[in-house]
Write a protein that holds these residues in place. Structure first.
Motif, PDB file in Angstrom:
ATOM      1  N   SER A  70       0.811  -1.228   0.000  1.00  0.00           N
ATOM      2  CA  SER A  70       0.000   0.000   0.000  1.00  0.00           C
ATOM      3  C   SER A  70       0.837   1.267   0.000  1.00  0.00           C
ATOM      4  O   SER A  70       0.444   2.284  -0.575  1.00  0.00           O
ATOM      5  CB  SER A  70      -0.940   0.007   1.206  1.00  0.00           C
ATOM      6  OG  SER A  70      -1.938  -0.960   1.056  1.00  0.00           O
ATOM      7  N   GLY A  71       1.992   1.217   0.668  1.00  0.00           N
ATOM      8  CA  GLY A  71       2.840   2.401   0.699  1.00  0.00           C
ATOM      9  C   GLY A  71       3.231   2.858  -0.691  1.00  0.00           C
ATOM     10  O   GLY A  71       3.241   4.052  -0.998  1.00  0.00           O
ATOM     11  N   SER A  72       3.564   1.904  -1.548  1.00  0.00           N
ATOM     12  CA  SER A  72       3.897   2.238  -2.933  1.00  0.00           C
ATOM     13  C   SER A  72       2.670   2.707  -3.692  1.00  0.00           C
ATOM     14  O   SER A  72       2.718   3.682  -4.454  1.00  0.00           O
ATOM     15  CB  SER A  72       4.495   1.016  -3.639  1.00  0.00           C
ATOM     16  OG  SER A  72       5.735   0.660  -3.073  1.00  0.00           O
ATOM     17  N   ALA A  73       1.558   2.002  -3.489  1.00  0.00           N
ATOM     18  CA  ALA A  73       0.323   2.341  -4.209  1.00  0.00           C
ATOM     19  C   ALA A  73      -0.136   3.763  -3.895  1.00  0.00           C
ATOM     20  O   ALA A  73      -0.779   4.420  -4.720  1.00  0.00           O
ATOM     21  CB  ALA A  73      -0.768   1.339  -3.869  1.00  0.00           C
ATOM     22  N   GLU A  74       0.192   4.255  -2.701  1.00  0.00           N
ATOM     23  CA  GLU A  74      -0.263   5.573  -2.257  1.00  0.00           C
ATOM     24  C   GLU A  74       0.770   6.677  -2.470  1.00  0.00           C
ATOM     25  O   GLU A  74       0.517   7.834  -2.133  1.00  0.00           O
ATOM     26  CB  GLU A  74      -0.644   5.506  -0.778  1.00  0.00           C
ATOM     27  CG  GLU A  74      -1.823   4.583  -0.500  1.00  0.00           C
ATOM     28  CD  GLU A  74      -2.043   4.340   0.979  1.00  0.00           C
ATOM     29  OE1 GLU A  74      -1.267   4.910   1.795  1.00  0.00           O
ATOM     30  OE2 GLU A  74      -2.958   3.579   1.330  1.00  0.00           O
ATOM     31  N   ASN A  75       1.928   6.347  -3.028  1.00  0.00           N
ATOM     32  CA  ASN A  75       2.978   7.342  -3.234  1.00  0.00           C
ATOM     33  C   ASN A  75       2.557   8.320  -4.335  1.00  0.00           C
ATOM     34  O   ASN A  75       2.389   7.923  -5.486  1.00  0.00           O
ATOM     35  CB  ASN A  75       4.281   6.636  -3.621  1.00  0.00           C
ATOM     36  CG  ASN A  75       5.465   7.590  -3.723  1.00  0.00           C
ATOM     37  OD1 ASN A  75       5.302   8.797  -3.895  1.00  0.00           O
ATOM     38  ND2 ASN A  75       6.661   7.050  -3.618  1.00  0.00           N
ATOM     39  N   PRO A  76       2.398   9.596  -4.035  1.00  0.00           N
ATOM     40  CA  PRO A  76       1.962  10.566  -5.056  1.00  0.00           C
ATOM     41  C   PRO A  76       2.898  10.664  -6.249  1.00  0.00           C
ATOM     42  O   PRO A  76       2.464  11.003  -7.350  1.00  0.00           O
ATOM     43  CB  PRO A  76       1.923  11.887  -4.277  1.00  0.00           C
ATOM     44  CG  PRO A  76       1.763  11.502  -2.854  1.00  0.00           C
ATOM     45  CD  PRO A  76       2.517  10.216  -2.699  1.00  0.00           C
TER      46      PRO A  76
END
Length: 333
Positions: free
Chosen positions: A100-106
């Motif tokens: 999720s951290g990658s998926a949410e990286n702007p």
């Protein structure tokens, strides 16, 4: 720090559960002897030969977890690290699954269309459904043995290489060393153009990277994201002496301090953002008289980083950070 320890503990739980299911499946009858191993009654773990048949041959990759047989040109990579996704994107390989951290990286906006968000607690079942031909994780992650039943696993020791070295290493892994070299050359050219202007604008001023968290503040250095690789590494700017000693000379990349010690660690210029690892209110620091009396705050030489993006030090994130940090420092008067 950086949620890596949390990922390891979660993966450990997944391993235990999957191992128990594996033992149960193997013990359900002698007629299962020639069947592929399973982690649940409905999901089959491919054998190594299954993987080899889907790619045009394999090569030996010298990974941090040993010599691993990997596809020559991996096409279905699952990244279980958060912090290496941007390397693959910069190399032109889009993973099929990320945390999720990658998926949410702007900074990755528009670059992960169709990529499966595996959450922060990825289950082997979810990974299996993606039919990966390569899995990326950290060294020391519990449960690697389970993932090795799904696909070849390359484990990376975080911090062993700087981001340029890691880029070249991943270029080798995907069978495209030239793409890694191209990015490094382009990056170094941009730094050469910007560095003289930045050093002239900043002069002898010191720069701090500070994150409020529930017990005080984190002070970051040269190799722990949040722009440190650019500020201290590429631009060669100075940290306050106490920050230099605790977060850079120590080699750790970070230090934890109490609010009372803030003036000793505060530079003439501050880059800051709330700590993404807890839910504490950063106003406890930002509204405190100690913070408000800092010279950088009084002169409005404080710049807000993005806690969902600037934690990372991959090529895509660094490109975004370079623009923001350069614009901020060139605005100093």
């Amino acid at each position: 720090m950086k949620n890596r320890e949390g990922n390891k503990s979660v993966l450990g739980i997944c391993y235990v559960l999957c191992y128990l299911l594996f033992l149960t499946a193997c013990g359900q009858g002698q007629d299962n002897t020639n069947k592929p191993a399973t982690v649940s009654p409905t999901i089959t773990v491919p054998s190594p030969s299954d993987h080899a048949s889907t790619v045009s041959g394999t090569v030996t990759f010298h990974a941090d977890n040993g010599d691993i047989q990997v596809p020559k040109k991996p096409q279905r990579i699952v990244d279980l690290t958060n912090f290496y996704t941007g390397f693959f994107l910069a190399l032109g390989v889009i993973p099929v699954g990320v945390l999720s951290g990658s998926a949410e990286n702007p900074y990755f906006e528009g670059m992960l269309k169709g990529v499966q968000d595996l959450g922060e607690e990825p289950s082997p079942e979810k990974i299996l459904e993606l039919k990966p031909d390569l899995i990326i994780t950290y060294t020391g992650t519990e449960g690697i043995e389970v993932f090795e039943k799904i696909a070849p696993v390359v484990a990376v020791e975080y911090g062993k290489r700087n981001y340029k070295e890691q880029m070249l290493e991943f270029g080798k892994l995907i069978g495209n060393e030239e793409a890694g070299k191209t990015w490094v050359d382009r990056w170094e050219k941009k730094i050469q153009e910007l560095k003289p202007m930045i050093q002239e604008a900043v002069g002898n001023k010191t720069v701090s990277i500070l994150n409020p968290y529930e017990k005080g503040l984190f002070v970051f250095g040269h190799n722990y994201g949040r722009g440190g690789e650019i500020i201290y590494g590429e631009f060669g700017l100075k940290a306050p002496p106490e920050a230099q000693k605790a977060a850079i000379d120590s080699g750790t990349g970070w230090a934890s301090i109490s609010l009372e010690k803030l003036p000793e660690f505060s530079g003439d210029i501050i880059f800051t953002c709330p700590w993404a690892g807890d839910t504490s209110d950063p106003k406890i620091v930002y509204d405190n008289p100690i913070w408000k009396q800092l010279p950088a705050v009084k002169k409005q030489h404080v710049f807000q980083l993005n806690p969902k993006a600037d934690t990372y030090n991959d090529p895509v994130s660094l490109d975004g950070q370079l623009d923001f940090i350069s614009d901020s420092l060139l605005s100093i008067k």
